[in-house]
Design an enzyme around this catalytic site. Structure first.
Site, PDB file in Angstrom:
ATOM      1  N   GLY A  52       0.817  -1.211   0.000  1.00  0.00           N
ATOM      2  CA  GLY A  52       0.000   0.000   0.000  1.00  0.00           C
ATOM      3  C   GLY A  52       0.843   1.250   0.000  1.00  0.00           C
ATOM      4  O   GLY A  52       2.079   1.194   0.058  1.00  0.00           O
TER       5      GLY A  52
ATOM      6  N   GLY B 205       3.975   7.535   3.439  1.00  0.00           N
ATOM      7  CA  GLY B 205       4.919   6.712   2.678  1.00  0.00           C
ATOM      8  C   GLY B 205       4.371   5.349   2.322  1.00  0.00           C
ATOM      9  O   GLY B 205       3.205   5.040   2.586  1.00  0.00           O
TER      10      GLY B 205
ATOM     11  N   VAL C 240       3.856   1.199   2.271  1.00  0.00           N
ATOM     12  CA  VAL C 240       3.697   0.154   3.292  1.00  0.00           C
ATOM     13  C   VAL C 240       4.077  -1.179   2.651  1.00  0.00           C
ATOM     14  O   VAL C 240       3.623  -1.498   1.550  1.00  0.00           O
ATOM     15  CB  VAL C 240       2.236   0.110   3.818  1.00  0.00           C
TER      16      VAL C 240
ATOM     17  N   ASP D  89      -9.925  11.089  12.226  1.00  0.00           N
ATOM     18  CA  ASP D  89      -9.813  10.665  10.823  1.00  0.00           C
ATOM     19  C   ASP D  89     -10.470   9.294  10.614  1.00  0.00           C
ATOM     20  O   ASP D  89      -9.864   8.381  10.048  1.00  0.00           O
ATOM     21  CB  ASP D  89      -8.333  10.636  10.419  1.00  0.00           C
TER      22      ASP D  89
END
Ligand SMILES: Nc1ncnc2c1ncn2[C@@H]1O[C@H](COP(=O)(O)OP(=O)(O)OP(=O)(O)O)[C@@H](O)[C@H]1O
Length: 173
Positions: free
Chosen positions: A35, A40, A42, A155
């Site tokens: 991902g 950044g 993954v 979030d």
């Protein structure tokens, strides 16, 4: 050196990141990329003791504040069963002046993907009511824990709700 967890989050007064987050000695390997997030890429990884893990390459040069926020969230809350476990972090120095510094965050691997992927896989159909109820209940357990410690998540969205192989629900930052 064994797998090490950071002793505390970085702040100016604690000094150098490379002293706080020791690099691994080869017992952690990064494999395929699974991902890409705001901080950044993954990767799926393998740790000699934990087995399969997720390794999040958090770009400190680009956004140090949100990396610190994420580490602080994980240190505080990741022991809850509805939040992905946090196993530690390693400092990854910039190889040259043009490159970025990274913190490699090592997390529980959630092989079931995100709630976003799950909804997407229904191709416009809704999830079953029993599943919606289950997911909501598990996310609320995580939120209750966070709120109990006088913090807020801010979030909540389907990409931040992950599933494990066994179908357990894990809220991420
Ligand atoms: N613990 C994990 N296990 C398996 N896959 C993961 C894990 N964490 C992240 N991923 C994968 O990597 C992608 C990006 O994750 P990340 O948490 O960086 O996303 P993000 O929430 O958009 O980023 P951020 O909120 O930090 O800007 C996820 O959508 C997911 O596919």
């Amino acid at each position: 050196m064994p797998f090490c967890a950071p002793r505390r989050k970085r702040t100016a007064e604690f000094g150098c990141l490379s002293e706080i987050y020791k690099p691994p000695d080869g017992r952690l390997t990064k494999e395929t990329q699974i991902g890409e997030g705001g901080t950044g890429a993954v990767f799926m990884g393998h740790h000699h003791r934990r087995g399969k893990v997720a390794v999040k390459m958090a770009n400190i040069t680009r956004d140090e504040e949100s990396v610190c926020r994420e580490v602080s969230f994980l240190l505080k809350f990741s022991r809850h069963r509805n939040i992905a476990s946090y196993y530690g972090a390693y400092y990854h120095p910039a190889p040259n002046e043009e490159s970025s510094e990274y913190l490699e965050l090592v997390l529980e691997y959630c092989s079931g993907g995100s709630l976003y992927n799950l909804i997407d896989s229904t191709e416009g159909q809704s999830l079953k009511e029993t599943w919606i109820g289950y997911v909501c209940r598990e996310v609320l357990k995580a939120l209750n824990h966070i709120h109990h410690h006088r913090a807020v998540h801010r979030d909540i969205k389907s990409p931040n709700v992950m599933l494990t192989k066994k179908g357990n629900i894990k809220l991420s930052e």
